[in-house]
Enzyme design. Structure first.
Site, PDB file in Angstrom:
ATOM      1  N   SER A  45      29.632  18.998  17.055  1.00  9.53           N
ATOM      2  CA  SER A  45      30.939  19.638  16.910  1.00  9.53           C
ATOM      3  C   SER A  45      30.841  21.118  17.202  1.00  9.53           C
ATOM      4  O   SER A  45      29.943  21.796  16.696  1.00  9.53           O
ATOM      5  CB  SER A  45      31.478  19.447  15.506  1.00  9.53           C
ATOM      6  OG  SER A  45      31.931  18.150  15.356  1.00  9.53           O
ATOM      7  N   ASP A  55      41.054  22.765  17.691  1.00 11.76           N
ATOM      8  CA  ASP A  55      39.940  22.769  16.741  1.00 11.76           C
ATOM      9  C   ASP A  55      38.889  23.842  17.099  1.00 11.76           C
ATOM     10  O   ASP A  55      37.800  23.522  17.553  1.00 11.76           O
ATOM     11  CB  ASP A  55      39.307  21.376  16.700  1.00 11.76           C
ATOM     12  CG  ASP A  55      38.463  21.163  15.451  1.00 11.76           C
ATOM     13  OD1 ASP A  55      38.132  22.161  14.783  1.00 11.76           O
ATOM     14  OD2 ASP A  55      38.114  20.005  15.153  1.00 11.76           O
ATOM     15  N   HIS A  58      36.855  22.912  12.175  1.00 10.72           N
ATOM     16  CA  HIS A  58      36.283  22.124  11.074  1.00 10.72           C
ATOM     17  C   HIS A  58      34.838  22.523  10.777  1.00 10.72           C
ATOM     18  O   HIS A  58      34.314  22.152   9.734  1.00 10.72           O
ATOM     19  CB  HIS A  58      36.465  20.613  11.295  1.00 10.72           C
ATOM     20  CG  HIS A  58      35.560  19.963  12.290  1.00 10.72           C
ATOM     21  ND1 HIS A  58      35.917  19.723  13.592  1.00 10.72           N
ATOM     22  CD2 HIS A  58      34.313  19.466  12.165  1.00 10.72           C
ATOM     23  CE1 HIS A  58      34.930  19.112  14.223  1.00 10.72           C
ATOM     24  NE2 HIS A  58      33.945  18.945  13.373  1.00 10.72           N
TER      25      HIS A  58
HETATM   26  N1  ARG Z   1      35.766  13.729  13.198  1.00 11.41           N
HETATM   27  C1  ARG Z   1      35.286  15.057  13.417  1.00 11.41           C
HETATM   28  C2  ARG Z   1      33.803  15.098  13.329  1.00 11.41           C
HETATM   29  O1  ARG Z   1      33.233  14.503  12.491  1.00 11.41           O
HETATM   30  C3  ARG Z   1      35.808  16.006  12.434  1.00 11.41           C
HETATM   31  C4  ARG Z   1      37.207  16.268  12.646  1.00 11.41           C
HETATM   32  C5  ARG Z   1      37.772  17.175  11.618  1.00 11.41           C
HETATM   33  N2  ARG Z   1      39.197  17.036  11.660  1.00 11.41           N
HETATM   34  C6  ARG Z   1      39.875  16.345  10.748  1.00 11.41           C
HETATM   35  N3  ARG Z   1      41.155  16.146  10.944  1.00 11.41           N
HETATM   36  N4  ARG Z   1      39.314  15.884   9.676  1.00 11.41           N
HETATM   37  O2  ARG Z   1      33.152  15.779  14.077  1.00 11.41           O
END
Ligand code: ARG
Length: 724
Positions: free
Chosen positions: A660, A227, A91
């Site tokens: 992330s 991811d 992501h």
């Molecule tokens: N919630 C994660 C973050 O903000 C992003 C995940 C991205 N994946 C998704 N399925 N939208 O770091």
């Protein structure tokens, strides 16, 4: 990256900062330069085998040299090979993967793998920062600041001192120097970076792996997402940072992380290094109430209407999906996060807990006359500011922000400024060449990047949402549209949007060309329906923004004094500052949790769960045929443990957006996973850390290696890594 790109320039967050109870070992985003003094012995107690110098040293290479800030903080990456290979999350690489994708070469859907260095893809505008050293510069920055100074004077002194320091330390532009306030401006630290600008895409799994579970699983455990994405950093032939050039060579890093293939067990030491973006751990109870009652719902409500429209259109067409995928991912991520944050703030009684802490502080202040004088005002002032905020105006502010952010059509007249005369009646005539130039820009900023039927549906929604806001706070266009399209009855918004699509110079290249080719006046321009809509929204934004700005400027001083009081009350306790996109370390353990009474969540998931979640052809839960076969035949290579392939695991590390892609590192300094998410039960985590519930969701590095090697057949990449 929670909420990448989410911050419109117009939005200035209230940035507050840590909690002031004794920090348990799991809580805290610590500054690397203080680890030795504050944290090291505890880290050793938890199992760490490295020396403090192996973690952070500015004279010799150390672990910190493998940690990379992506852009100016949207994510984190880590160097994993002697040839500058870098891991981060899928992501985090998402927008670059989208940029390289077309319906013919849909890397977002199918993945991308460079099978040689020549096939790696350059990414315009992508840079990464590597920290050389950091330094406390509080004394220099605040040298000329006095306690009785006006805020504006203070700001001038601080800015001047910062600019001077930057100049001194940049060494003729060789370094990128960043100086940031900590503890609400009670302290300042300087960060000196080398910035690399040639970053190439090496490998990305298909979304069915890299985003498996989609928005349904996002922010939640149990998780089965691979991811990760792989980039490589390049330098000029002499090793210095350089813009993209075919002559460039792979970075020779000062340090890179070895990779552990031995796996993780409950209770194992784990630490995460990275660049957390923003936390507000010093938020007061008054601000918590405001977040729950005003800010979060005002962000969530417009998205409630807008997001389902995009989702439906994107699921219908690959072309439309690729047009909006990047923006959509960050809207949907924020939308769900804010709902979860509100839930957790309420469920975990965060406001009540803050009230207790404030009572302790207030008693401490009141016990001493000189403290009363210094700090006595702080909390009452914050309270008065928060309670004085006009909720409806704030709603307008957030709604207008969301609309402008999520509708390219509404935003267009603002972002695409065609030349206009200053006086109403004067005329503009463009040369044919100019017209072509404008059309070209139009194609790039709108014509080629939107789908008009989708835009029309979103436009309708952006008008209808205002029904939630009292009439006097609505942008004037709502009243105008309701009156003008009275005949359409309840379908006034549809009628207005249809007219915009049929008549505005912005929704058709031909109409724009015709308009620009004849001479025109500002009055003619102002009569355009979309211009009318846009101006009314910008006006509503500016009016409501002054409420917002006022409050956020006024709150600076009492917040600084509130923080200073906490610092003084707790002066013997190591305290970590709020996240602010600077390098931090969080350490703890691999750990399970109990989300609700009667339920136990294990600390790991396995490939079996991918098959359990499979929904064939579903946009979120489809499983690629090859992956399915590998799992069904247990063709896991050396990456399984007792015949079971691990996918994700949990740790109690303290992370937030910006982290992330951060490496999860074991006691020996080896990579065991990549952090990529937070969990639903503790989404109040930016405001308060919850020891029982807050977990960091990581992809197990063995699953990453499995996908590279067994799924993608790019096992050659493993040769340059140090697998242990
Ligand atoms: N919630 C994660 C973050 O903000 C992003 C995940 C991205 N994946 C998704 N399925 N939208 O770091």
């Amino acid at each position: 990256r929670f909420m990448k790109k989410f911050l419109l320039a117009m939005m200035m967050a209230f940035v507050l900062s840590p909690s002031f109870a004794i920090n348990p070992p799991d809580e805290g985003m610590w500054l690397p330069m203080f680890i030795k003094g504050y944290n090291y012995s505890e880290m050793q107690r938890l199992g760490l085998k490295l020396t403090a110098e192996q973690l952070y040293d500015i004279n010799n290479s150390s672990l910190k040299d493998a940690i990379v800030q992506l852009g100016d903080g949207f994510c984190t990456g880590e160097i994993v090979s002697r040839d500058g290979l870098m891991f981060t999350n899928h992501h985090c690489g998402y927008s670059f993967i989208v940029d390289h994708s077309t319906t013919e070469h849909d890397y977002l859907k199918n993945g991308f793998w460079a099978m040689s260095r020549e096939e790696e893809l350059p990414n315009e505008g992508f840079h990464v920062n590597m920290l050389e050293y950091m330094q406390d510069v509080t004394a220099t920055v605040l040298a000329e600041v006095t306690a009785d100074m006006k805020e504006s004077q203070r700001r001038d002194h601080v800015t001047k001192a910062i600019n001077k320091l930057k100049e001194e330390h940049s060494k003729e532009g060789r370094y990128n120097v960043v100086i940031k306030p900590f503890y609400e401006g009670n302290e300042y630290y300087m960060f000196v970076y080398t910035t690399y600008k040639d970053i190439r895409l090496v490998g990305a799994p298909p979304s069915a792996v890299g985003k498996f579970g989609g928005d349904t699983d996002n922010w939640m455990w149990p998780r089965h997402t691979g991811d990760f994405t792989i980039f490589r950093i390049y330098t000029a032939p002499d090793g210095s940072p350089a813009e993209y050039s075919p002559e460039n060579i792979p970075l020779k890093p000062k340090h890179y992380l070895p990779i552990s293939t031995k796996g993780v067990k409950m209770g194992d030491f784990s630490m995460v290094w990275g660049y957390p973006g923003t936390t507000e751990r010093f938020m007061t109870s008054y601000e918590v109430a405001k977040t729950i009652n005003i800010d979060n719902p005002s962000l969530v409500e417009p998205f409630d209407q807008i997001i389902p429209i995009y989702r439906e259109e994107m699921n219908k067409s690959d072309r439309v999906r690729l047009l909006y995928a990047d923006d959509f991912a960050s809207w949907a991520n924020t939308w769900k996060n804010k709902q979860g944050e509100t839930n957790s703030l309420i469920a975990l009684r965060v406001k009540e807990k803050k009230e207790k802490q404030e009572e302790i502080l207030t008693n401490w202040i009141n016990a001493d006359e000189s403290r009363k004088e210094k700090y006595g005002d702080a909390l009452p002032k914050i309270k008065a500011i928060c309670e004085g905020i006009n909720a409806n105006e704030m709603k307008t502010f957030w709604y207008a922000n969301v609309v402008l952010m999520s509708s390219k059509t509404v935003m267009l007249p603002y972002s695409f400024r065609i030349p206009l005369p200053d006086i109403g009646e004067k005329k503009v005539s463009l040369t044919a060449e100019d017209v072509q130039q404008w059309l070209k820009e139009y194609d790039e900023s709108y014509g080629k990047i939107v789908d008009l039927p989708t835009e029309e549906k979103v436009l309708v929604a952006t008008l209808q949402i205002w029904n939630n806001v009292p009439e006097e706070n609505q942008p004037s266009i709502v009243k105008y549209a309701k009156e003008t399209y009275k005949k359409a009855g309840t379908r006034w918004a549809e009628a207005f949007a249809a007219d915009v699509m049929e008549k505005s110079i912005f929704t058709s290249r031909e109409r724009l060309e015709k308009f620009l080719s004849k001479s025109y006046t500002k009055k003619m321009y102002d009569e355009d329906l979309l211009v009318k809509y846009n101006s009314s929204l910008i006006q509503a934004l500016f009016m409501s923004q002054s409420t917002y700005r006022d409050a956020s400027t006024k709150i600076n001083l009492p917040r600084r004094s509130y923080l200073a009081a906490i610092r003084e009350m707790e002066q013997n306790k190591p305290m970590y500052p709020d996240a602010n996109s600077t390098m931090r370390v969080t350490y703890g353990q691999v750990l399970d949790y109990y989300p609700i009474d009667g339920v136990h969540y294990l600390h790991y998931t396995t490939a079996q769960g991918i098959l359990e979640k499979e929904i064939p052809n579903d946009p979120e839960f489809d499983v690629p045929a090859k992956l399915k076969t590998l799992i069904e035949t247990k063709d896991f290579g050396p990456y399984a443990e007792n015949g079971v392939l691990p996918v994700c695991f949990l740790s109690n590390n303290d992370i937030t957006g910006g982290n992330s892609g951060s490496p999860v590192i074991n006691a020996n300094g080896e990579l065991i996973g990549l952090a990529f998410d937070g969990n639903w039960e503790a989404l109040s985590s930016d405001i308060v850390f919850n020891t029982e519930l807050q977990r960091c969701i990581n992809v197990d590095v063995r699953y990453v290696l499995f996908i590279i090697d067994k799924y993608a057949g790019a096992g050659y990449l493993l040769k340059e890594m140090d697998l242990r």
